[in-house]
Design a protein around this motif. Sequence first.
Motif, PDB file in Angstrom:
ATOM      1  N   SER A 340       0.876  -1.276  -0.023  1.00 19.33           N
ATOM      2  CA  SER A 340       0.182  -0.066   0.034  1.00 19.33           C
ATOM      3  C   SER A 340       0.910   1.313  -0.073  1.00 19.33           C
ATOM      4  CB  SER A 340      -0.831   0.009   1.317  1.00 19.33           C
ATOM      5  OG  SER A 340      -0.136   0.144   2.591  1.00 19.33           O
ATOM      6  N   HIS A 341       2.143   1.181  -0.394  1.00 20.46           N
ATOM      7  CA  HIS A 341       3.100   2.289  -0.465  1.00 20.46           C
ATOM      8  C   HIS A 341       3.086   2.937   0.854  1.00 20.46           C
ATOM      9  CE1 HIS A 341       2.768   1.149  -4.585  1.00 20.46           C
ATOM     10  NE2 HIS A 341       1.839   1.533  -4.476  1.00 20.46           N
ATOM     11  N   HIS A 342       2.965   2.304   2.043  1.00 19.71           N
ATOM     12  CA  HIS A 342       3.024   2.677   3.314  1.00 19.71           C
ATOM     13  C   HIS A 342       4.590   2.774   4.006  1.00 19.71           C
ATOM     14  CE1 HIS A 342       2.573   3.299   7.882  1.00 19.71           C
ATOM     15  NE2 HIS A 342       1.354   3.596   7.487  1.00 19.71           N
ATOM     16  N   THR A 343       4.895   1.425   4.502  1.00 18.85           N
ATOM     17  CA  THR A 343       6.278   1.436   5.028  1.00 18.85           C
ATOM     18  C   THR A 343       6.685  -0.090   4.522  1.00 18.85           C
ATOM     19  OG1 THR A 343       5.847   2.992   6.896  1.00 18.85           O
ATOM     20  CG2 THR A 343       7.821   1.297   7.131  1.00 18.85           C
ATOM     21  N   ASP A 344       8.036  -0.168   4.241  1.00 17.91           N
ATOM     22  CA  ASP A 344       8.686  -1.385   3.960  1.00 17.91           C
ATOM     23  C   ASP A 344      10.097  -1.495   4.361  1.00 17.91           C
ATOM     24  OD1 ASP A 344       6.258  -2.594   2.377  1.00 17.91           O
ATOM     25  OD2 ASP A 344       6.799  -0.806   1.483  1.00 17.91           O
ATOM     26  N   SER A 345      10.499  -2.734   4.954  1.00 16.39           N
ATOM     27  CA  SER A 345      12.083  -2.763   5.326  1.00 16.39           C
ATOM     28  C   SER A 345      12.899  -3.616   4.927  1.00 16.39           C
ATOM     29  CB  SER A 345      12.018  -2.728   6.937  1.00 16.39           C
ATOM     30  OG  SER A 345      13.139  -2.674   7.705  1.00 16.39           O
ATOM     31  N   ILE A 346      14.009  -3.633   4.545  1.00 16.05           N
ATOM     32  CA  ILE A 346      14.876  -4.543   4.380  1.00 16.05           C
ATOM     33  C   ILE A 346      15.802  -4.920   5.528  1.00 16.05           C
ATOM     34  CG2 ILE A 346      16.735  -3.055   3.149  1.00 16.05           C
ATOM     35  CD1 ILE A 346      17.343  -5.303   1.239  1.00 16.05           C
ATOM     36  N   ILE A 347      16.188  -6.371   5.618  1.00 11.84           N
ATOM     37  CA  ILE A 347      17.111  -6.796   6.635  1.00 11.84           C
ATOM     38  C   ILE A 347      18.332  -7.502   5.764  1.00 11.84           C
ATOM     39  CG2 ILE A 347      17.642  -8.249   8.838  1.00 11.84           C
ATOM     40  CD1 ILE A 347      15.094  -6.032   8.882  1.00 11.84           C
ATOM     41  N   THR A 348      19.353  -6.563   5.945  1.00 17.24           N
ATOM     42  CA  THR A 348      20.715  -7.043   5.264  1.00 17.24           C
ATOM     43  C   THR A 348      21.844  -6.565   5.619  1.00 17.24           C
ATOM     44  OG1 THR A 348      21.639  -7.350   2.888  1.00 17.24           O
ATOM     45  CG2 THR A 348      20.499  -5.081   3.534  1.00 17.24           C
ATOM     46  N   GLU A 349      23.079  -7.036   5.503  1.00 14.93           N
ATOM     47  CA  GLU A 349      24.242  -6.261   5.737  1.00 14.93           C
ATOM     48  C   GLU A 349      25.131  -5.879   4.629  1.00 14.93           C
ATOM     49  OE1 GLU A 349      24.962  -5.912   9.174  1.00 14.93           O
ATOM     50  OE2 GLU A 349      22.752  -6.846   9.225  1.00 14.93           O
ATOM     51  N   GLU A 360      14.405   2.023  -4.957  1.00 22.44           N
ATOM     52  CA  GLU A 360      13.406   1.070  -6.055  1.00 22.44           C
ATOM     53  C   GLU A 360      11.974   0.864  -5.255  1.00 22.44           C
ATOM     54  OE1 GLU A 360      15.075  -2.300  -8.066  1.00 22.44           O
ATOM     55  OE2 GLU A 360      17.020  -1.230  -8.088  1.00 22.44           O
ATOM     56  N   VAL A 361      12.023   0.815  -3.800  1.00 24.42           N
ATOM     57  CA  VAL A 361      10.773   0.215  -3.202  1.00 24.42           C
ATOM     58  C   VAL A 361       9.839   1.902  -3.232  1.00 24.42           C
ATOM     59  CG1 VAL A 361       9.630   0.066  -1.185  1.00 24.42           C
ATOM     60  CG2 VAL A 361      11.317  -1.520  -2.049  1.00 24.42           C
ATOM     61  N   ASP A 362       8.482   1.832  -3.732  1.00 19.71           N
ATOM     62  CA  ASP A 362       7.855   3.024  -3.778  1.00 19.71           C
ATOM     63  C   ASP A 362       7.212   3.324  -2.699  1.00 19.71           C
ATOM     64  OD1 ASP A 362       6.632   5.265  -5.070  1.00 19.71           O
ATOM     65  OD2 ASP A 362       5.441   4.076  -6.256  1.00 19.71           O
ATOM     66  N   SER A 363       7.562   3.813  -1.710  1.00 15.33           N
ATOM     67  CA  SER A 363       6.653   3.821  -0.354  1.00 15.33           C
ATOM     68  C   SER A 363       6.861   5.034   0.335  1.00 15.33           C
ATOM     69  CB  SER A 363       7.001   2.553   0.519  1.00 15.33           C
ATOM     70  OG  SER A 363       6.521   1.115  -0.077  1.00 15.33           O
ATOM     71  N   SER A 364       6.247   5.435   1.560  1.00 11.66           N
ATOM     72  CA  SER A 364       6.385   6.701   2.009  1.00 11.66           C
ATOM     73  C   SER A 364       7.608   6.696   2.879  1.00 11.66           C
ATOM     74  CB  SER A 364       5.242   7.218   2.763  1.00 11.66           C
ATOM     75  OG  SER A 364       4.817   6.185   3.694  1.00 11.66           O
ATOM     76  N   SER A 365       7.846   5.421   3.639  1.00 10.37           N
ATOM     77  CA  SER A 365       8.807   5.017   4.421  1.00 10.37           C
ATOM     78  C   SER A 365       9.553   4.024   3.945  1.00 10.37           C
ATOM     79  CB  SER A 365       8.388   5.214   5.849  1.00 10.37           C
ATOM     80  OG  SER A 365       8.056   6.515   6.401  1.00 10.37           O
ATOM     81  N   VAL A 366      10.818   3.917   3.806  1.00  8.47           N
ATOM     82  CA  VAL A 366      11.833   2.770   3.408  1.00  8.47           C
ATOM     83  C   VAL A 366      12.721   2.700   4.439  1.00  8.47           C
ATOM     84  CG1 VAL A 366      12.814   1.305   1.523  1.00  8.47           C
ATOM     85  CG2 VAL A 366      11.041   3.199   0.842  1.00  8.47           C
ATOM     86  N   MET A 367      12.921   1.231   4.827  1.00  6.81           N
ATOM     87  CA  MET A 367      13.925   1.265   6.039  1.00  6.81           C
ATOM     88  C   MET A 367      14.925   0.207   5.785  1.00  6.81           C
ATOM     89  SD  MET A 367      11.012   1.231   9.041  1.00  6.81           S
ATOM     90  CE  MET A 367      10.160   2.854   9.495  1.00  6.81           C
ATOM     91  N   HIS A 368      15.683   0.220   6.807  1.00  3.55           N
ATOM     92  CA  HIS A 368      17.102  -0.854   6.596  1.00  3.55           C
ATOM     93  C   HIS A 368      17.301  -1.354   8.200  1.00  3.55           C
ATOM     94  CE1 HIS A 368      21.509  -1.547   6.543  1.00  3.55           C
ATOM     95  NE2 HIS A 368      20.820  -2.561   6.462  1.00  3.55           N
ATOM     96  N   ASN A 369      17.108  -2.701   8.204  1.00  2.00           N
ATOM     97  CA  ASN A 369      17.458  -3.340   9.635  1.00  2.00           C
ATOM     98  C   ASN A 369      16.657  -2.487  10.888  1.00  2.00           C
ATOM     99  OD1 ASN A 369      19.247  -4.931   8.378  1.00  2.00           O
ATOM    100  ND2 ASN A 369      21.003  -4.033   9.214  1.00  2.00           N
ATOM    101  N   THR A 370      15.211  -2.443  10.411  1.00  3.82           N
ATOM    102  CA  THR A 370      14.411  -1.463  11.374  1.00  3.82           C
ATOM    103  C   THR A 370      12.978  -2.157  11.225  1.00  3.82           C
ATOM    104  OG1 THR A 370      16.048   0.227  10.981  1.00  3.82           O
ATOM    105  CG2 THR A 370      13.589   0.895  12.120  1.00  3.82           C
ATOM    106  N   PRO A 371      12.307  -2.279  12.347  1.00  2.00           N
ATOM    107  CA  PRO A 371      10.933  -2.846  12.155  1.00  2.00           C
ATOM    108  C   PRO A 371       9.921  -1.640  11.560  1.00  2.00           C
ATOM    109  CG  PRO A 371      11.584  -2.657  14.527  1.00  2.00           C
ATOM    110  CD  PRO A 371      12.775  -2.343  13.603  1.00  2.00           C
ATOM    111  N   THR A 372       8.846  -2.109  10.637  1.00  2.00           N
ATOM    112  CA  THR A 372       8.189  -1.104  10.257  1.00  2.00           C
ATOM    113  C   THR A 372       7.187  -0.475  11.365  1.00  2.00           C
ATOM    114  OG1 THR A 372       6.586  -3.014   9.910  1.00  2.00           O
ATOM    115  CG2 THR A 372       8.263  -2.421   7.905  1.00  2.00           C
ATOM    116  N   CYS A 373       7.283  -0.958  12.187  1.00  2.00           N
ATOM    117  CA  CYS A 373       6.290  -0.073  13.534  1.00  2.00           C
ATOM    118  C   CYS A 373       7.097   1.307  13.756  1.00  2.00           C
ATOM    119  CB  CYS A 373       6.031  -1.035  14.689  1.00  2.00           C
ATOM    120  SG  CYS A 373       7.665  -2.008  15.457  1.00  2.00           S
ATOM    121  N   PHE A 374       8.342   1.331  13.450  1.00  2.00           N
ATOM    122  CA  PHE A 374       8.781   2.807  13.686  1.00  2.00           C
ATOM    123  C   PHE A 374       8.137   3.949  13.046  1.00  2.00           C
ATOM    124  CE2 PHE A 374      12.347   0.653  16.021  1.00  2.00           C
ATOM    125  CZ  PHE A 374      12.383   1.537  17.048  1.00  2.00           C
ATOM    126  N   ALA A 375       7.283   3.733  11.971  1.00  3.08           N
ATOM    127  CA  ALA A 375       6.774   4.384  11.022  1.00  3.08           C
ATOM    128  C   ALA A 375       5.709   5.275  11.880  1.00  3.08           C
ATOM    129  CB  ALA A 375       6.419   3.980   9.777  1.00  3.08           C
TER     130      ALA A 375
END
Length: 419
Positions: A340-349, A360-375
């Motif tokens: 829904s283009h809200h919040t998405d996160s990648i877990i990677t090193e 490339e992720v078309d969302s209002s918040s895009v995260m790294h190594n972080t849970p989406t509930c921080f949005a």
Amino acid sequence: MANITDYMHELGINARQAAQALVKATTAQKNKALQCIAGQLADAKETIQQANQQDLINGKKNGLSSALLDRLELTDARLEGMITGVKQVIALADPVGAIRDLKYTSSGLQIGKMRTPIGVIGMIYESRPNVTIDAAALCLKSGNAIILRGGSEAIHSNKAIAACIQQGLQQANLPAHCVQLVNTTDRQAVDLLITMPEYVDVIIPRGGKSLIQRISEHAKVPVIKHLDGVCHIYVDQYADLAKACKVAVNAKCYRYGICGAMETLLVDQAVAEKFLPIVAQQFIEKGVELRGCERTLSYLPTINKATEEDWFTEYLAAILAVRVVDNIEQAISHINYYGSHHTDSIITENTESVRRFLAEVDSSSVMHNTPTCFADGFEYGLGAEIGISTDKLHVRGPVGLEGLTTEKYIVLGDGQTRG
């Protein structure tokens, strides 16, 4: 209520007049009002919680879901959080009047942009009575009047909170009409509010998908949409799996009923065999129902099979869809198609994976190594939020003070004429 049309137009007239008064208010005056409001909330805790208990009793009688009841409840901690949010807004810089990009042109003029209030905000929301104070505080600090229309399930809570707000405004010698609550649960009030461009400059709806769609289709006022939160976490092949497990569980289980809760977990095939049994055990221990794709079922044969509809679903409950993907490219494609283009996160090193995902992720918040509930506006340092916009115009992501303002050009001269 004898004539709801007259009532709504009266609210509109009052809001427009209050907005004109707020334009003249100094930052000190607005902060004093917020301080008074915080004090009123603290003094009225017991009254607010009594009103909230009545709403909870009615909600249970009317069959509200556990997610909606959770959103509705005002615990001691949430009440304290509301007061803290107001105090944080006080501490934030006032965006109104800020000037940027002021520069001389060849004609000798100075041209720049000044940040100004939008004017009158119409807010339509469901369940969460804390939105009443968050929206009021942000609109007041940013110089906007607001008309609040909460859901019928929170009417008693909202009235109690709105009374504190208006008392605080009067205590600070600002018009009580800067913040007005629609005191009727009649749905016609919403129909009128979204079709009064002469009084309302923008509508901000927060609620279920059907509410947002109805308002977007019928509004004659611009809408800043807060659509559903179909949020994802992608566990990349280069993820630290212990970190991934901790983040994924928190993203889902912190609170099921928030729009930033993870609804779909995507796992790279390179780590699926090792990762899925570990994370699944933790979810199952917490009572989360897992629904998986065919490849997920090969590793977790006892869970339920996911349907196509599951990938589109915002559960707001202890249910999680799980899909094994070929690679990061397939993960990004899944998110951009089903999300829904809200919040998405990648877990990677892996730095390259992070770069691709963020770009490339078309969302209002895009995260790294972080849970989406921080949005969340509070977590983003906005003090509070009036919503999380999944639009691209006029603002995107958590909407705080700056998102409730616009800009106008200012041109400074010294008698120049155009030849």
